[in-house]
Motif scaffolding. Structure first.
Motif, mmCIF file in Angstrom:
data_model
loop_
_atom_site.group_PDB
_atom_site.id
_atom_site.type_symbol
_atom_site.label_atom_id
_atom_site.label_comp_id
_atom_site.label_asym_id
_atom_site.label_seq_id
_atom_site.Cartn_x
_atom_site.Cartn_y
_atom_site.Cartn_z
ATOM 1 N N GLU A 29 62.224 15.578 -28.421
ATOM 2 C CA GLU A 29 61.974 14.386 -27.412
ATOM 3 C C GLU A 29 63.143 14.046 -26.597
ATOM 4 O O GLU A 29 64.221 14.131 -27.078
ATOM 5 N N ARG A 44 52.506 14.910 -22.008
ATOM 6 C CA ARG A 44 53.872 15.082 -22.707
ATOM 7 C C ARG A 44 54.746 14.020 -21.815
ATOM 8 O O ARG A 44 55.614 13.576 -22.587
ATOM 9 N N GLN A 50 57.843 14.308 -24.482
ATOM 10 C CA GLN A 50 57.384 14.805 -25.831
ATOM 11 C C GLN A 50 56.338 15.554 -25.921
ATOM 12 O O GLN A 50 55.086 14.959 -25.708
ATOM 13 N N PRO A 51 56.478 16.647 -26.587
ATOM 14 C CA PRO A 51 57.658 17.548 -26.882
ATOM 15 C C PRO A 51 57.756 18.244 -25.513
ATOM 16 O O PRO A 51 57.033 18.410 -24.508
ATOM 17 N N LYS A 93 60.042 9.437 -20.869
ATOM 18 C CA LYS A 93 59.993 10.123 -21.759
ATOM 19 C C LYS A 93 59.076 11.523 -21.964
ATOM 20 O O LYS A 93 57.933 11.375 -21.398
#
Lengths: 112, 110
Positions: free
Chosen positions: A18, A64, A80-81, A78
């Motif tokens: 992350e 993501r 993630q992944p 962000k």
């Protein structure tokens, strides 16, 4: 004013991890923008907020990616992944009304 | 955003004027013409904008054709620090976001 502040300036991570990028806009600005820049695709708008509310996230590549703006002085992007193709320079910019956009120095992300 | 066309690259000698062209034949009557530039390893920065009349500021001048289908960014005396990618952008009136094209890479020769 210190201008738009981004952190970290450089991030190296491994695929699957992350990643959180941070942005502090210029005080008093009511719009905030996240851009991504790569050699292949140039400078692309990912999402922008007006008065802390996401207005257009059509540039976000996939689920993501997520962005938040919990208050007028802070935003996060962000991933993630993370994947190697996310490697890019990510810019945050802010603006008051329809005035000029002020860009931060960018975060260079490398996903191995 | 209305479409803009810029040369991929241009060269200039230091301390000489530079004229960076931009074509925008589909411009509407309410589209402002914005110029930003991106210095190496930095985020883009605002240069100048205008609607119909020519505009001047401390960084540059913007000359707008009478029919508004083209404009020219003028750097009066190029310095090595002006080497950058210059973007001509026509954001829609109601839009808050900027759509960046590929811009013009300006090289300034000493």
């Amino acid at each position: 004013d210190a201008g738009v502040i981004q952190s970290p300036r450089h991030e190296v991570t491994e695929m699957g991890q992350e990643v959180t990028l941070r942005c502090k806009p210029i005080s008093g600005h009511n719009s905030l923008f996240w851009y991504r820049q790569t050699m292949m695709r140039g400078l692309e708008l990912l999402i922008y907020f007006n008065n802390n509310v996401p207005i257009d996230d059509s540039g976000m590549p996939e689920d993501r990616f997520s962005a938040k703006m919990p208050n007028a002085s802070f935003s996060t992007l962000k991933i993630q992944p993370s994947e190697p193709r996310d490697s890019a320079v990510y810019f945050c910019a802010s603006r008051q009304g329809f005035g000029e956009q002020f860009f931060g120095p960018g975060t260079r992300l490398t996903v191995l | 955003d209305a479409k803009t066309t810029q040369p991929n690259s241009m060269e200039s000698n230091e301390e000489e004027p530079v004229h960076l062209p931009c074509n925008h034949s589909t411009i509407s009557g309410t589209d402002y013409i914005h110029w930003y530039r991106q210095l190496p390893s930095q985020g883009p920065e605002y240069v100048i904008h205008g609607l119909t009349s020519n505009v001047n500021n401390r960084m540059a001048s913007l000359a707008i054709a009478e029919d508004r289908k083209s404009s020219t960014l003028i750097l009066h005396r190029a310095t090595l620090r002006d080497a950058a990618v210059y973007y001509c952008i026509l954001p829609a009136v109601a839009a808050r976001q900027l759509t960046f094209g590929s811009g013009t890479q300006l090289t300034v020769l000493p």
